[in-house]
Design an enzyme around this catalytic site. Structure first.
Site, mmCIF file in Angstrom:
data_model
loop_
_atom_site.group_PDB
_atom_site.id
_atom_site.type_symbol
_atom_site.label_atom_id
_atom_site.label_comp_id
_atom_site.label_asym_id
_atom_site.label_seq_id
_atom_site.Cartn_x
_atom_site.Cartn_y
_atom_site.Cartn_z
ATOM 1 N N CYS A 1 8.602 -7.188 -11.187
ATOM 2 C CA CYS A 1 7.732 -7.241 -11.481
ATOM 3 C C CYS A 1 7.446 -7.384 -13.223
ATOM 4 O O CYS A 1 8.262 -8.963 -13.633
ATOM 5 C CB CYS A 1 6.902 -5.695 -11.319
ATOM 6 S SG CYS A 1 4.691 -5.782 -11.512
ATOM 7 N N HIS B 1 8.116 -4.340 -5.759
ATOM 8 C CA HIS B 1 9.088 -2.455 -6.159
ATOM 9 C C HIS B 1 9.703 -2.145 -5.821
ATOM 10 O O HIS B 1 9.553 -1.012 -4.878
ATOM 11 C CB HIS B 1 8.025 -1.655 -6.933
ATOM 12 C CG HIS B 1 7.025 -1.760 -8.180
ATOM 13 N ND1 HIS B 1 7.742 -2.091 -9.352
ATOM 14 C CD2 HIS B 1 6.230 -2.798 -8.284
ATOM 15 C CE1 HIS B 1 7.075 -2.767 -10.266
ATOM 16 N NE2 HIS B 1 5.745 -2.571 -9.702
ATOM 17 N N GLU C 1 12.184 -0.211 -5.937
ATOM 18 C CA GLU C 1 12.817 1.237 -6.241
ATOM 19 C C GLU C 1 11.153 1.839 -5.574
ATOM 20 O O GLU C 1 11.432 3.433 -6.075
ATOM 21 C CB GLU C 1 12.526 1.140 -8.018
ATOM 22 C CG GLU C 1 11.416 1.153 -8.912
ATOM 23 C CD GLU C 1 10.144 -0.239 -9.316
ATOM 24 O OE1 GLU C 1 11.337 -0.811 -8.239
ATOM 25 O OE2 GLU C 1 10.114 -0.313 -10.065
#
Lengths: 231, 85
Positions: free
Chosen positions: A86, A203, A205
């Site tokens: 990002c 994302h 994560e």
């Protein structure tokens, strides 16, 4: 196998990335402060999401001049593994480690939702354990994710198979409706010519544990760790 | 004698880059009834005050460097500036 997660003033996905590396990928990990050029002997660097330096001027425009980025530039040029997520992707583009730029979303709105991305290349450490054409469900959350590059760069990216992820429908079709931000050719992630630097707007994560409702993101980290072990 | 100078830097998206903000403003103006507007592009504007230690030539070079290396991303933007004083 030591990971480093950079913290800029304004980073806000740094702890998520740290958590995933330590608790999901089960690897040693340390934070790297933006003001120090010391990469502490890390084998892979994560440039996390957020709003580094408030995104003032342009996303990533100030962050690229920070002492840590000077070292990351050298590290990446020497083949070191660098993953930008990002805002991290935006910073790596600004720093010239990845081609192109991330413009304001075509719809002019901040978009925060799960999207589907198709694996376009498995020839990177980050995707080597995935299958070409595999569709991952991973969330995005950004205002400037509209990938842009000139025609020559786009041709080069295609020729060298450096478009790593594209936004698609759940069944893997590249359509205008599946494009959340107006990105050129639905591009969601690209790598550098050396294939050691990857930038992606989604994302992983935030999608690496069942508790979060999505686990596809973990595949990226597991793939990276296994590539590092094989190396 | 050197006198304080001011640089006025304008940064805009390259013509080849879509400007959704400019487009939206353009659309709004049309809707409000403003006439004769063919196109509208949005950009950024910077005012830089320079101290008296620089010659005009040096100031020009310094502002050029700032505009090129910091204020613009050459992939998507271009700049122009004027130097006054």
């Amino acid at each position: 196998m030591k990971f480093g997660v950079i913290i800029f003033p304004g980073s806000n996905c740094d702890h998520d990335a740290y958590w995933v590396i330590s608790e999901v990928a089960k690897q040693p990990v340390t934070f790297l402060w933006h003001d120090s050029p010391d990469l502490q002997g890390c084998d892979a660097i994560i440039v996390p999401g957020g709003f580094a330096y408030g995104d003032y001027l342009r996303t990533g425009a100030i962050a690229k001049f920070s002492p840590v980025m000077e070292s990351v530039r050298k590290f990446a040029t020497d083949g070191g593994l660098v993953l930008g997520i990002c805002n991290g992707f935006q910073i790596l583009c600004e720093a010239g480690l990845l081609p192109g730029a991330l413009l304001r979303n075509a719809g002019l709105k901040y978009v925060c939702k799960p999207v589907h991305i198709r694996v376009e290349s498995t020839n990177t450490p980050y995707t080597q354990q995935l299958s070409k054409g595999e569709v991952l469900e991973i969330p995005i959350g950004h205002m400037e994710g509209n990938y842009f590059c000139d025609e020559r760069t786009l041709a080069e990216l295609k020729e060298q198979e450096r478009i790593v992820f594209r936004y698609t429908t759940p069944s893997g079709e590249v359509t205008a409706e599946a494009n959340p931000n107006g990105s050129l050719e639905n591009i969601a992630g690209v790598c550098n010519a050396g294939r050691n630097v990857l930038g992606m707007m989604p994302h992983p994560e935030r999608a690496s544990e069942p508790e979060l409702g999505m686990t596809d993101g973990a595949k990226v980290f597991h793939s990276l760790v296994s590539a590092m072990v094989e190396k | 004698m050197f006198l304080p100078m001011k640089a006025y830097v304008y940064v805009s998206l390259k013509k080849s880059v879509l400007d959704p903000q400019g487009k939206t403003i353009h659309g709004a103006l049309k809707k409000m009834g403003y006439r004769g507007i063919d196109d509208l592009r949005q950009g950024k504007y910077f005012e830089i005050s320079l101290d008296a230690s620089l010659s005009r030539e040096d100031a020009h070079a310094e502002v050029e460097r700032i505009a090129r290396e910091v204020l613009t991303n050459p992939v998507i933007e271009e700049y122009r500036f004027t130097l006054e004083g």
